[in-house]
Design a protein around this motif. Structure first.
Motif, PDB file in Angstrom:
ATOM      1  N   ARG A   1       0.234  16.928  -1.607  1.00  0.00           N
ATOM      2  CA  ARG A   1       0.967  15.636  -2.598  1.00  0.00           C
ATOM      3  C   ARG A   1       1.911  15.908  -3.120  1.00  0.00           C
TER       4      ARG A   1
ATOM      5  N   ARG B   1       2.390   1.780  -3.602  1.00  0.00           N
ATOM      6  CA  ARG B   1       1.451   2.776  -4.152  1.00  0.00           C
ATOM      7  C   ARG B   1       1.167   3.938  -4.165  1.00  0.00           C
ATOM      8  N   GLU B   2       1.167   4.039  -2.751  1.00  0.00           N
ATOM      9  CA  GLU B   2       1.026   6.218  -2.525  1.00  0.00           C
ATOM     10  C   GLU B   2       2.514   6.681  -3.091  1.00  0.00           C
TER      11      GLU B   2
ATOM     12  N   LYS C   1      -7.225   6.524   5.147  1.00  0.00           N
ATOM     13  CA  LYS C   1      -5.946   7.308   5.163  1.00  0.00           C
ATOM     14  C   LYS C   1      -6.236   9.103   4.991  1.00  0.00           C
TER      15      LYS C   1
ATOM     16  N   CYS D   1       7.250  11.787   4.801  1.00  0.00           N
ATOM     17  CA  CYS D   1       5.989  11.364   4.079  1.00  0.00           C
ATOM     18  C   CYS D   1       3.923  11.205   4.611  1.00  0.00           C
TER      19      CYS D   1
ATOM     20  N   TRP E   1       0.981  -1.427  -0.045  1.00  0.00           N
ATOM     21  CA  TRP E   1      -0.120  -0.320  -0.052  1.00  0.00           C
ATOM     22  C   TRP E   1       0.808   1.724   0.306  1.00  0.00           C
ATOM     23  N   THR E   2       1.690   1.497   0.554  1.00  0.00           N
ATOM     24  CA  THR E   2       2.668   2.264   0.844  1.00  0.00           C
ATOM     25  C   THR E   2       3.632   2.579  -0.192  1.00  0.00           C
TER      26      THR E   2
ATOM     27  N   LEU F   1       1.851  11.767   1.734  1.00  0.00           N
ATOM     28  CA  LEU F   1       1.649  10.907   0.863  1.00  0.00           C
ATOM     29  C   LEU F   1      -0.164  10.630   1.604  1.00  0.00           C
ATOM     30  N   LEU F   2      -0.369  11.093   2.531  1.00  0.00           N
ATOM     31  CA  LEU F   2      -1.857  10.960   3.017  1.00  0.00           C
ATOM     32  C   LEU F   2      -3.188  11.851   2.365  1.00  0.00           C
TER      33      LEU F   2
ATOM     34  N   GLU G   1      -4.665  15.261  -0.316  1.00  0.00           N
ATOM     35  CA  GLU G   1      -4.051  15.062  -1.774  1.00  0.00           C
ATOM     36  C   GLU G   1      -3.873  16.776  -2.333  1.00  0.00           C
TER      37      GLU G   1
END
Length: 507
Positions: free
Chosen positions: A310, A153-154, A395, A301, A150-151, A304-305, A307
């Motif tokens: 990001r 992909r983020e 998220k 990091c 998951w991380t 990443l959470l 939008e």
């Protein structure tokens, strides 16, 4: 008949609760459920009282007073019961523990933690899984791997990415440098450092970092036998971000001098400034010179959470490896970190089989996480905390916390910049603000001593905790904003406390 509350686990409780021998009541096993419940309830009460009673981030206790209290402890004489034990721990530890959750704590990279993750800690400690091999933690292994995927992909990595949870950002950064070193040696001459040691030209290896990069790069270079001399520090711009033009000039210069560039380390969220190096530009330069590209996103990091912010991480997807600290920016209890690589094949450089742990004939389809780690066989199931958090909160909610922190930091910097008694050094991409108390009536030569006095005095009272650093030789106070509960009113309170404390200097 009473049964357990979980579907699929319908065995009558009277069949699974066994009589306990007094001798073994302290061991976690079938017959010690009552003892376990008593201990956990006592600890829970201690934590609840910590939340209810703490009104400032530190008690202000002196090291002299606390050492004197510890002098009375005799490990050869056990305490009679949990009540006595918890009272002792209350007096020696909890009473003076730094309360990171309070808005007046605004010092280091310590975030308040989310409750689902705290609940997970209970399971982690009690069940005590070890994440090194599949046969020690089957479901735990798959949970960790799914969170790593998951991380990845983020970050923007593809399906061949992989990684492992680590003890912290420094360990992850060490792994990034280690893979950079070993990958270069084995792909440029077939030299296997793990088997053969450092090659003859290793003294000419060069790794490029920002002058504001984390100190773990220096420690890592030393541990890897390259020495700090292998690090080439690149000057930063006005916002303390690595200058990409100077980076390329430095690479060309080292090549001309006969040295061997092998890697570039970019920082996504510097400890002192909360700013991000130009990740995309650095990635293009690393690719041009065929260098390993590692990004230390231990702090950044959290972007990443969200939008909204990001885009600050654009270019991260070009890296070979990335450091993630969930315990900084995902509101997780210490420790919860990860090292992520774009291609799982890179991790084969770390693999080592031993018959008593992970023999080749029991590789379990690449499910032994120890094959991806360095010097960490027995390892806590820290991934469960993040699993609890994401599955219950999601998220988006975590991202909203991150956005609140960034926006509060922006407003705080504006307030400081407009205050004639304060001197703002730099704005931040995330949440670190450097400034100093600098009223006109003070000689500039006295400002270091003045601000050192402010920090020390506030720490000794425990009312407000701030951090500090030096930039170009000058001493600055530092706000590190990681708490979404911190409001602009809290910021005003802290700034007023700073000014009131500073006004008392030399009176």
């Amino acid at each position: 008949m009473s049964t357990t509350a979980f579907a699929g686990w319908e065995q009558p409780l009277q069949d699974i609760v066994l009589p306990v021998k007094e001798t073994y009541k302290d061991i976690f096993h079938q017959g010690s459920a009552a003892e376990y419940e008593n201990a956990i309830n006592g600890a829970r009460e201690l934590v609840t009282n910590f939340l209810h009673r703490n009104r400032q981030p530190f008690s202000g206790v002196s090291s002299t007073a606390l050492r004197a209290a510890f002098a009375a402890v005799d490990f050869d004489t056990p305490l009679p019961d949990y009540e006595s034990l918890l009272q002792e721990v209350q007096e020696l530890y909890v009473k003076h523990a730094t309360a990171f959750h309070l808005p007046a704590y605004i010092a280091h990279l310590n975030c308040p933690v989310v409750i689902p993750a705290v609940a997970a800690e209970v399971l982690i400690a009690a069940i005590n899984s070890s994440q090194d091999t599949w046969d020690q933690s089957a479901g735990g292994t798959l949970m960790e791997q799914q969170l790593i995927s998951w991380t990845a992909r983020e970050i923007g990595f593809g399906t061949v990415a992989d990684g492992v949870f680590t003890a912290g950002g420094s360990q992850s950064n060490l792994m990034g440098l280690l893979l950079a070193r070993d990958h270069y040696a084995i792909t440029n001459g077939g030299h296997n450092i793990k088997k053969q040691g450092l090659p003859g030209d290793a003294s000419r290896y060069r790794i490029f970092i920002s002058e504001k990069a984390h100190f773990s790069n220096h420690k890592g270079a030393a541990l890897l036998g390259l020495g700090e001399q292998a690090l080439v520090e690149i000057k930063t711009d006005a916002r303390f971000r690595m200058d990409a033009e100077l980076l390329e000039e430095a690479i060309a210069r080292e090549i001309q001098q006969g040295n061997i560039p092998i890697a570039v380390v970019a920082t996504a969220g510097t400890t002192d400034f909360g700013n991000l190096d130009p990740l995309a530009d650095i990635g293009r330069i690393a690719a041009k010179y065929n260098l390993w590209y590692h990004i230390d996103a231990a702090y950044g990091c959290g972007l990443l959470l969200t939008e909204k912010y990001r885009h600050l991480l654009n270019g991260m997807e070009t890296a070979h490896s990335v450091t993630i600290d969930y315990h900084k920016s995902f509101f997780q209890p210490i420790s919860s970190s990860a090292f992520i690589v774009k291609d799982k094949q890179y991790l084969r450089l770390l693999r080592m089989h031993v018959d008593y742990l992970n023999p080749k004939d029991e590789d379990y389809d690449d499910l032994n996480q120890i094959n991806k780690s360095i010097m960490q066989s027995t390892r806590r199931f820290d991934a469960l905390k993040l699993w609890f958090t994401l599955r219950l909160m999601g998220k988006q909610k975590l991202g909203a916390y991150t956005e609140t922190i960034i926006e509060t930091a922006e407003k705080a910097a504006e307030v400081i910049g407009l205050d004639p008694e304060l001197e703002l050094l730099s704005y931040s991409d995330i949440g670190v603000i450097l400034f100093r108390y600098a009223p006109e009536q003070y000689n500039p030569a006295d400002l270091d001593a003045l601000n050192q006095y402010i920090k020390k005095t506030m720490f000794n009272t425990g009312l407000v905790l701030v951090a500090s650093t030096r930039v170009n030789g000058n001493f600055y106070l530092k706000f590190t904003m990681l708490n979404p509960l911190t409001t602009l009113d809290d910021v005003h309170f802290i700034l007023n406390t700073i000014k009131e404390t500073g006004a008392a200097w030399r009176q």
